[in-house]
Motif scaffolding. Structure first.
Motif, PDB file in Angstrom:
ATOM      1  N   GLU A  62       0.826  -1.204   0.000  1.00  0.00           N
ATOM      2  CA  GLU A  62       0.000   0.000   0.000  1.00  0.00           C
ATOM      3  C   GLU A  62       0.864   1.260   0.000  1.00  0.00           C
ATOM      4  OE1 GLU A  62      -3.706   2.027  -0.018  1.00  0.00           O
ATOM      5  OE2 GLU A  62      -3.130  -0.032  -0.490  1.00  0.00           O
ATOM      6  N   LYS A  63       2.035   1.199   0.626  1.00  0.00           N
ATOM      7  CA  LYS A  63       2.937   2.347   0.680  1.00  0.00           C
ATOM      8  C   LYS A  63       3.842   2.431  -0.542  1.00  0.00           C
ATOM      9  CE  LYS A  63       3.184   3.119   5.667  1.00  0.00           C
ATOM     10  NZ  LYS A  63       2.928   4.566   5.587  1.00  0.00           N
ATOM     11  N   GLY A  64       3.690   1.486  -1.470  1.00  0.00           N
ATOM     12  CA  GLY A  64       4.478   1.527  -2.692  1.00  0.00           C
ATOM     13  C   GLY A  64       5.900   1.027  -2.542  1.00  0.00           C
ATOM     14  N   LEU A  65       6.182   0.321  -1.452  1.00  0.00           N
ATOM     15  CA  LEU A  65       7.524  -0.216  -1.253  1.00  0.00           C
ATOM     16  C   LEU A  65       7.765  -1.467  -2.091  1.00  0.00           C
ATOM     17  CD1 LEU A  65       7.773   0.172   2.633  1.00  0.00           C
ATOM     18  CD2 LEU A  65       8.726   1.667   0.872  1.00  0.00           C
ATOM     19  N   ILE A  66       6.685  -2.067  -2.570  1.00  0.00           N
ATOM     20  CA  ILE A  66       6.766  -3.264  -3.394  1.00  0.00           C
ATOM     21  C   ILE A  66       5.599  -3.243  -4.372  1.00  0.00           C
ATOM     22  CG2 ILE A  66       5.492  -4.566  -1.628  1.00  0.00           C
ATOM     23  CD1 ILE A  66       6.920  -7.073  -2.520  1.00  0.00           C
ATOM     24  N   PRO A  67       5.791  -3.654  -5.625  1.00  0.00           N
ATOM     25  CA  PRO A  67       4.683  -3.672  -6.581  1.00  0.00           C
ATOM     26  C   PRO A  67       3.553  -4.586  -6.111  1.00  0.00           C
ATOM     27  CG  PRO A  67       6.783  -3.913  -7.717  1.00  0.00           C
ATOM     28  CD  PRO A  67       7.075  -4.031  -6.252  1.00  0.00           C
ATOM     29  N   ILE A  68       2.322  -4.187  -6.355  1.00  0.00           N
ATOM     30  CA  ILE A  68       1.162  -4.915  -5.864  1.00  0.00           C
ATOM     31  C   ILE A  68       1.122  -6.348  -6.395  1.00  0.00           C
ATOM     32  CG2 ILE A  68      -0.314  -4.016  -7.703  1.00  0.00           C
ATOM     33  CD1 ILE A  68      -1.449  -4.712  -4.093  1.00  0.00           C
ATOM     34  N   ASP A  69       1.507  -6.555  -7.648  1.00  0.00           N
ATOM     35  CA  ASP A  69       1.457  -7.908  -8.194  1.00  0.00           C
ATOM     36  C   ASP A  69       2.519  -8.801  -7.565  1.00  0.00           C
ATOM     37  OD1 ASP A  69       3.461  -6.437  -9.424  1.00  0.00           O
ATOM     38  OD2 ASP A  69       3.263  -7.461 -11.350  1.00  0.00           O
ATOM     39  N   GLN A  70       3.665  -8.228  -7.226  1.00  0.00           N
ATOM     40  CA  GLN A  70       4.700  -9.000  -6.542  1.00  0.00           C
ATOM     41  C   GLN A  70       4.254  -9.362  -5.124  1.00  0.00           C
ATOM     42  OE1 GLN A  70       8.565  -7.136  -6.490  1.00  0.00           O
ATOM     43  NE2 GLN A  70       9.450  -8.705  -5.166  1.00  0.00           N
ATOM     44  N   ALA A  71       3.631  -8.404  -4.442  1.00  0.00           N
ATOM     45  CA  ALA A  71       3.108  -8.658  -3.100  1.00  0.00           C
ATOM     46  C   ALA A  71       2.041  -9.752  -3.136  1.00  0.00           C
ATOM     47  CB  ALA A  71       2.536  -7.378  -2.505  1.00  0.00           C
ATOM     48  N   ASP A  75       1.858 -12.210  -5.277  1.00  0.00           N
ATOM     49  CA  ASP A  75       2.531 -13.498  -5.489  1.00  0.00           C
ATOM     50  C   ASP A  75       3.140 -14.034  -4.196  1.00  0.00           C
ATOM     51  OD1 ASP A  75       1.865 -13.449  -8.168  1.00  0.00           O
ATOM     52  OD2 ASP A  75       3.808 -12.660  -8.814  1.00  0.00           O
ATOM     53  N   ILE A  76       3.724 -13.134  -3.406  1.00  0.00           N
ATOM     54  CA  ILE A  76       4.310 -13.546  -2.124  1.00  0.00           C
ATOM     55  C   ILE A  76       3.223 -14.051  -1.182  1.00  0.00           C
ATOM     56  CG2 ILE A  76       5.519 -12.727  -0.069  1.00  0.00           C
ATOM     57  CD1 ILE A  76       7.031 -10.777  -1.884  1.00  0.00           C
ATOM     58  N   ALA A  77       2.106 -13.328  -1.127  1.00  0.00           N
ATOM     59  CA  ALA A  77       1.005 -13.737  -0.251  1.00  0.00           C
ATOM     60  C   ALA A  77       0.455 -15.097  -0.671  1.00  0.00           C
ATOM     61  CB  ALA A  77      -0.102 -12.687  -0.275  1.00  0.00           C
ATOM     62  N   THR A  90      -6.661 -11.093   6.323  1.00  0.00           N
ATOM     63  CA  THR A  90      -6.410  -9.701   5.962  1.00  0.00           C
ATOM     64  C   THR A  90      -5.873  -9.603   4.539  1.00  0.00           C
ATOM     65  OG1 THR A  90      -5.918  -9.171   8.279  1.00  0.00           O
ATOM     66  CG2 THR A  90      -5.192  -7.588   6.621  1.00  0.00           C
ATOM     67  N   ALA A  91      -4.943 -10.488   4.198  1.00  0.00           N
ATOM     68  CA  ALA A  91      -4.382 -10.506   2.841  1.00  0.00           C
ATOM     69  C   ALA A  91      -5.462 -10.818   1.815  1.00  0.00           C
ATOM     70  CB  ALA A  91      -3.256 -11.532   2.749  1.00  0.00           C
ATOM     71  N   GLY A  92      -6.313 -11.789   2.135  1.00  0.00           N
ATOM     72  CA  GLY A  92      -7.384 -12.145   1.208  1.00  0.00           C
ATOM     73  C   GLY A  92      -8.292 -10.973   0.914  1.00  0.00           C
ATOM     74  N   GLU A  93      -8.667 -10.238   1.955  1.00  0.00           N
ATOM     75  CA  GLU A  93      -9.564  -9.093   1.763  1.00  0.00           C
ATOM     76  C   GLU A  93      -8.871  -7.973   0.992  1.00  0.00           C
ATOM     77  OE1 GLU A  93     -12.810  -9.005   2.486  1.00  0.00           O
ATOM     78  OE2 GLU A  93     -12.598 -11.099   3.116  1.00  0.00           O
ATOM     79  N   VAL A 125      -6.539 -14.751  -4.182  1.00  0.00           N
ATOM     80  CA  VAL A 125      -5.943 -14.690  -2.846  1.00  0.00           C
ATOM     81  C   VAL A 125      -7.025 -14.902  -1.786  1.00  0.00           C
ATOM     82  CG1 VAL A 125      -4.541 -13.352  -1.235  1.00  0.00           C
ATOM     83  CG2 VAL A 125      -4.176 -13.110  -3.701  1.00  0.00           C
ATOM     84  N   LYS A 126      -8.160 -14.248  -1.961  1.00  0.00           N
ATOM     85  CA  LYS A 126      -9.264 -14.426  -1.008  1.00  0.00           C
ATOM     86  C   LYS A 126      -9.797 -15.852  -1.053  1.00  0.00           C
ATOM     87  CE  LYS A 126     -13.656 -12.527   0.580  1.00  0.00           C
ATOM     88  NZ  LYS A 126     -14.617 -11.404   0.492  1.00  0.00           N
TER      89      LYS A 126
END
Length: 211
Positions: free
Chosen positions: A83-92, A94-96, A153-156, A166-167
């Motif tokens: 959310e803070k832009g420290l990592i691209p959303i699609d990469q985040a 994939d990690i989740a 939380t990640a799913g939502e 993810v959800k």
């Protein structure tokens, strides 16, 4: 008001265990800037690969096992980092997914879980390359709940960003947990753990037990 804010910042820094700085010497804006930098360093932990083994997180870079409670907190931190832009959303995302899929795999292996609840610690199996629970470690209701909180939380969050899978996987992990197995209907209490047999009861208040 300025003095109150300074005191709060001092308490926060002390709570994090930072002893090398005299926070009282900082002006409010300098201290806030320091805390923002510290936050970024902590969020950095949530997506660095060397902190993860098969998608689960170590509590320290100096240990060999992963901790499911740490993993729950880290997944929540991953969302903040995205959310803070420290990592691209699609990469985040994939990690989740890697984390959730690994947890579901552990659930489906009955030697590595009990009624969908996971063991507190896992270590890499040098022969299979997967994870196996650390010898003598308990299947933990509270640590599984902390893990689950992060996964839900990640799913939502990722669902709100258009990543419904993810959800769906988070819901699958949740659905695999059989809460009734760990609940003593006579005493109307949850057991703390299972280690070949049930151990203890949650018969007192803690912040975590609200989960």
């Amino acid at each position: 008001m300025k003095k109150i804010i300074c005191k709060i910042i001092v308490l926060v820094i002390c709570a994090t265990g930072i002893k090398s700085l005299n926070a009282a010497e900082y002006e409010v804006d300098e201290a806030v800037g320091f805390l923002k930098k510290f936050q970024s360093q902590q969020l950095n932990y949530c997506y660095q690969k060397y902190f993860r083994i098969d998608g689960l997180y170590k509590s320290s870079p100096y240990v060999k096992e992963v901790d499911i409670a740490t993993t729950g907190f880290a997944v929540s931190g991953l969302i903040i980092a995205a959310e803070k832009g420290l990592i691209p959303i699609d990469q985040a995302k994939d990690i989740a997914l890697e984390t959730i899929n690994s947890c579901i795999n552990l659930q489906e292996n009955h030697s590595q879980s009990h009624a969908g609840f996971l063991y507190h610690y896992y270590i890499p199996n040098e022969y299979t390359g997967g994870l196996e629970h650390k010898s003598g470690v308990e299947v933990s209701t509270i640590d599984t709940a902390l893990l689950l909180a992060g996964i839900i939380t990640a799913g939502e969050y990722f669902n709100s960003k258009g990543y419904s899978e993810v959800k769906e996987r988070a819901q699958e992990f949740y659905s695999n947990i059989n809460w009734a197995v760990f609940f003593d209907y006579n005493r109307e209490l949850f057991h703390m753990a299972w280690r070949g047999r049930f151990e203890g009861y949650w018969d007192f208040y803690t912040d975590e037990i609200v989960l």
